[in-house]
Motif scaffolding. Sequence first.
Motif, PDB file in Angstrom:
ATOM      1  N   ILE A 133       0.857  -1.182   0.000  1.00 25.43           N
ATOM      2  CA  ILE A 133       0.000   0.000   0.000  1.00 25.43           C
ATOM      3  C   ILE A 133       0.895   1.235   0.000  1.00 25.43           C
ATOM      4  CG2 ILE A 133      -1.760   1.314   1.252  1.00 25.43           C
ATOM      5  CD1 ILE A 133      -2.593  -1.361   2.569  1.00 25.43           C
ATOM      6  N   LEU A 134       0.824   2.018  -1.068  1.00 22.22           N
ATOM      7  CA  LEU A 134       1.625   3.247  -1.140  1.00 22.22           C
ATOM      8  C   LEU A 134       1.240   4.208  -0.015  1.00 22.22           C
ATOM      9  CD1 LEU A 134       1.754   4.011  -4.962  1.00 22.22           C
ATOM     10  CD2 LEU A 134       3.644   3.309  -3.487  1.00 22.22           C
ATOM     11  N   ASN A 135       2.236   4.871   0.558  1.00 20.34           N
ATOM     12  CA  ASN A 135       2.082   5.893   1.596  1.00 20.34           C
ATOM     13  C   ASN A 135       1.625   5.358   2.956  1.00 20.34           C
ATOM     14  OD1 ASN A 135       2.829   7.966  -0.243  1.00 20.34           O
ATOM     15  ND2 ASN A 135       0.757   7.895  -1.060  1.00 20.34           N
ATOM     16  N   PHE A 136       1.596   4.055   3.138  1.00 21.48           N
ATOM     17  CA  PHE A 136       1.178   3.466   4.415  1.00 21.48           C
ATOM     18  C   PHE A 136       2.241   3.766   5.471  1.00 21.48           C
ATOM     19  CE2 PHE A 136       0.544   0.383   7.692  1.00 21.48           C
ATOM     20  CZ  PHE A 136      -0.778  -0.014   7.642  1.00 21.48           C
ATOM     21  N   GLY A 137       1.867   4.508   6.489  1.00 22.63           N
ATOM     22  CA  GLY A 137       2.776   4.807   7.595  1.00 22.63           C
ATOM     23  C   GLY A 137       3.900   5.746   7.243  1.00 22.63           C
ATOM     24  N   SER A 138       3.842   6.361   6.083  1.00 23.99           N
ATOM     25  CA  SER A 138       4.961   7.204   5.655  1.00 23.99           C
ATOM     26  C   SER A 138       4.543   8.632   5.323  1.00 23.99           C
ATOM     27  CB  SER A 138       5.668   6.562   4.456  1.00 23.99           C
ATOM     28  OG  SER A 138       4.776   6.384   3.376  1.00 23.99           O
ATOM     29  N   SER A 139       3.432   9.077   5.897  1.00 22.86           N
ATOM     30  CA  SER A 139       2.962  10.429   5.585  1.00 22.86           C
ATOM     31  C   SER A 139       3.900  11.507   6.137  1.00 22.86           C
ATOM     32  CB  SER A 139       1.538  10.635   6.097  1.00 22.86           C
ATOM     33  OG  SER A 139       1.475  10.369   7.473  1.00 22.86           O
ATOM     34  N   ASP A 140       4.653  11.190   7.191  1.00 25.13           N
ATOM     35  CA  ASP A 140       5.617  12.150   7.757  1.00 25.13           C
ATOM     36  C   ASP A 140       7.060  11.747   7.433  1.00 25.13           C
ATOM     37  OD1 ASP A 140       5.821   9.908   9.357  1.00 25.13           O
ATOM     38  OD2 ASP A 140       5.842  11.011  11.247  1.00 25.13           O
TER      39      ASP A 140
END
Length: 182
Positions: A133-140
């Motif tokens: 899943i793209l951007n999972f847990g990586s918004s920051d």
Amino acid sequence: MSLLIKREELAKLGAKVLEVSEISELKEAKGTYTLIIFVQSTVPLKIGKLGEKKIESGYYAYTGSALGSGSLNLAGRISRHLRKNKKKRWHIDYLLSSEKAEIKTILAMVTEKRMECEINLQLIRNLNPSIPILNFGSSDCMKRCKSHLLYFGSDNNLVSKIVELYLQEKEGEVFVFLNNET
């Protein structure tokens, strides 16, 4: 399908191997952690702003940091992840709230530095997982990681491989917490 874990091998590598019930060993510690999660069968999830996603069965690694104090230190953050019933605040909460998802093992490195992206990128470069899943847990994310949730399918030898990568960082003491309840 169970993880292949050789306690003696992990200890020889330099990791301190404990049970999840001993998570209080990290009660004052800050650092980076990786959750090894097993999903028993495909599960559809609505994950906050990411929307409807399907999580396939197999092993996943989720890497994060816990650099605060109290409930925001390593012991506090990991203890929160281990609870099924909690307010869904982070992407990982949606996955871990599923009855089909179980944390099998937790790796933690004691450090004052934010190392989650370095560890995550090492996992991607060296172990070649897929990005579920793209951007999972990586918004920051500081390093623009595509995701902090990585899919390893049926690779049940993940723990030793990830411990070796943690130890290559030579940043702080490395712990492996085994969840024998699952």
